[in-house]
Design a protein around this motif. Structure first.
Motif, PDB file in Angstrom:
ATOM      1  N   UNK A 178       0.828  -1.208   0.000  1.00 13.85           N
ATOM      2  CA  UNK A 178       0.000   0.000   0.000  1.00 13.85           C
ATOM      3  C   UNK A 178       0.860   1.255   0.000  1.00 13.85           C
ATOM      4  N   UNK A 179       1.833   1.302   0.888  1.00 16.98           N
ATOM      5  CA  UNK A 179       2.645   2.517   0.994  1.00 16.98           C
ATOM      6  C   UNK A 179       3.609   2.659  -0.173  1.00 16.98           C
ATOM      7  N   UNK A 180       3.996   1.561  -0.775  1.00 21.01           N
ATOM      8  CA  UNK A 180       4.810   1.644  -1.990  1.00 21.01           C
ATOM      9  C   UNK A 180       4.003   2.280  -3.115  1.00 21.01           C
ATOM     10  N   UNK A 181       2.726   1.917  -3.227  1.00 16.17           N
ATOM     11  CA  UNK A 181       1.874   2.501  -4.258  1.00 16.17           C
ATOM     12  C   UNK A 181       1.618   3.981  -3.978  1.00 16.17           C
ATOM     13  N   UNK A 182       1.361   4.308  -2.717  1.00 16.21           N
ATOM     14  CA  UNK A 182       1.134   5.707  -2.339  1.00 16.21           C
ATOM     15  C   UNK A 182       2.366   6.548  -2.668  1.00 16.21           C
ATOM     16  N   UNK A 183       3.534   6.062  -2.270  1.00 12.65           N
ATOM     17  CA  UNK A 183       4.773   6.803  -2.526  1.00 12.65           C
ATOM     18  C   UNK A 183       5.049   6.925  -4.017  1.00 12.65           C
ATOM     19  N   UNK A 232       9.001   2.603   0.755  1.00 15.21           N
ATOM     20  CA  UNK A 232       9.237   1.799  -0.444  1.00 15.21           C
ATOM     21  C   UNK A 232       8.527   2.366  -1.671  1.00 15.21           C
ATOM     22  N   UNK A 233       9.012   1.975  -2.837  1.00 17.87           N
ATOM     23  CA  UNK A 233       8.378   2.305  -4.107  1.00 17.87           C
ATOM     24  C   UNK A 233       7.961   1.012  -4.796  1.00 17.87           C
ATOM     25  N   UNK A 234       7.038   1.105  -5.735  1.00 21.87           N
ATOM     26  CA  UNK A 234       6.611  -0.072  -6.491  1.00 21.87           C
ATOM     27  C   UNK A 234       7.785  -0.565  -7.333  1.00 21.87           C
ATOM     28  N   UNK A 239      12.101   5.905  -0.991  1.00 29.39           N
ATOM     29  CA  UNK A 239      12.206   7.328  -0.677  1.00 29.39           C
ATOM     30  C   UNK A 239      12.881   7.434   0.681  1.00 29.39           C
ATOM     31  N   UNK A 240      14.021   8.097   0.729  1.00 27.97           N
ATOM     32  CA  UNK A 240      14.790   8.200   1.959  1.00 27.97           C
ATOM     33  C   UNK A 240      14.442   9.482   2.720  1.00 27.97           C
TER      34      UNK A 240
END
Length: 253
Positions: A178-183, A232-234, A239-240
Motif C-alpha cells: 500500500x505505501x509503496x503505491x502511495x509513494x 518503499x516504491x513499487x 524514498x529516503x
C-alpha cells in the motif's frame, strides 16, 4: 430437407450478426467508455469528479477518516448526542455494527476508481493548451489516488489495492504494498506537475508542492508506525529521509 437446414443455419447466423451489430451501436445519448473522455472539457470534468469525492464524505461525517481519528485522539471532546451511536462508538473505541464504517469505505473506493479512470484515459483527450496542462491534470489524478489510499491505509489498515478500471476482487494488500503505491503515485505526481506558483493553479487543486508535503506526511507515518527507515516504491527503490527533507525544503521555499 438439406435446403431447409441450410436456410435455418443462415437465418440464425444473420440473427447473431445483427444482434452483435445492434449491441455495438455507439451510445448517442449518454457518456460511456466508447465516447468519453475525448476533449479537454471531458478531462476537466473527470478531475472535478475525483475532487467531488472529498465532499461526499461530509454526507456521513461520523464515519469519515478525519472525524474518527480526532474522536479517537485527545484533540477534542467526543460523544455527540444521545442518539449519535456512531460518534459515541468511535469516541470509546467500541463496535456499533459490522458496517459502521462502510460509508467512508464505499465513498473512497468510488474516488479511487475515478482516479484510475482518469489516469488510464487522460492521454486520449485532444486539445490541451500544452503538455504542462495535461501533465498537471494527470499529476492531480495520481495525487488524489495517493491521498485516498493514505486515508484508507491509516484508517482501516490493510485494504485491497486497486489500480485498474477492470472489475477485480482482490484480497487485502500488505502495508508495504500500500505505501509503496502511495509513494510511487506521489513521486509520479511530483514529476508530472509543473514547478509553478500556487497562483497559477486553479484554487482548490493539488500542486507539486502539495504532493511533496503529503510525501513527507506519509513518510513520517510509515516509518514511525511500522519502524522502517525508508518509504518503499513499487518495483525497486525507496524514498529516503534525505529526499523527503530536500523536497520539503523545496516546497517551503
Amino acid at each position: 430437407m438439406k435446403n431447409l437446414i441450410y436456410i435455418c443455419v443462415t437465418a440464425a447466423s444473420l440473427l447473431f450478426i445483427s444482434c452483435e451489430n445492434f449491441l455495438d451501436t455507439k451510445n448517442l445519448t449518454k457518456k460511456d467508455t466508447s465516447n468519453y473522455p475525448q476533449t479537454v472539457t471531458d478531462a476537466q470534468q473527470m478531475i472535478t469528479g475525483i475532487y467531488a469525492d472529498l465532499s461526499y464524505a461530509v454526507a456521513s461525517p461520523a464515519s469519515s477518516s478525519r472525524v474518527a481519528q480526532e474522536l479517537a485522539s485527545d484533540e477534542r471532546f467526543g460523544g455527540g448526542g444521545e442518539n449519535d451511536k456512531l460518534f459515541q462508538s468511535l469516541d470509546l473505541l467500541m463496535n456499533n455494527g459490522s458496517s459502521m464504517l462502510q460509508d467512508f469505505w464505499n465513498i473512497r473506493y468510488k474516488g479511487i476508481f475515478r482516479a484510475n479512470m482518469a489516469i488510464a484515459t487522460l492521454d486520449n483527450c485532444k486539445g490541451y493548451d500544452s503538455d504542462a496542462q495535461k501533465n498537471q491534470m494527470k499529476g492531480e489524478a495520481y495525487f488524489m489516488r495517493a491521498f485516498f489510499y493514505y486515508e484508507m491505509a491509516t484508517y482501516y489498515g490493510q485494504v485491497p489495492l486497486v489500480v485498474t478500471t477492470d472489475p477485480v476482487n482482490l484480497p487485502k494488500a500488505t502495508a508495504d504494498q500500500l505505501y509503496a503505491q502511495i509513494a510511487s503515485d506521489l513521486k509520479t505526481a511530483i514529476e508530472l506537475m509543473p514547478t509553478a506558483p500556487y497562483t497559477s493553479v486553479s484554487a482548490g487543486h493539488a500542486t507539486k508542492w502539495a504532493a511533496e508535503a503529503l510525501m513527507a506526511r506519509v513518510f513520517l507515518f510509515y516509518t514511525g508506525f511500522y519502524g522502517k527507515d525508508a518509504l518503499p516504491l513499487v518495483g525497486t527503490g525507496s524514498i529516503t529521509k534525505a529526499q523527503v527533507v530536500a523536497r520539503s525544503e523545496e516546497a517551503h521555499v
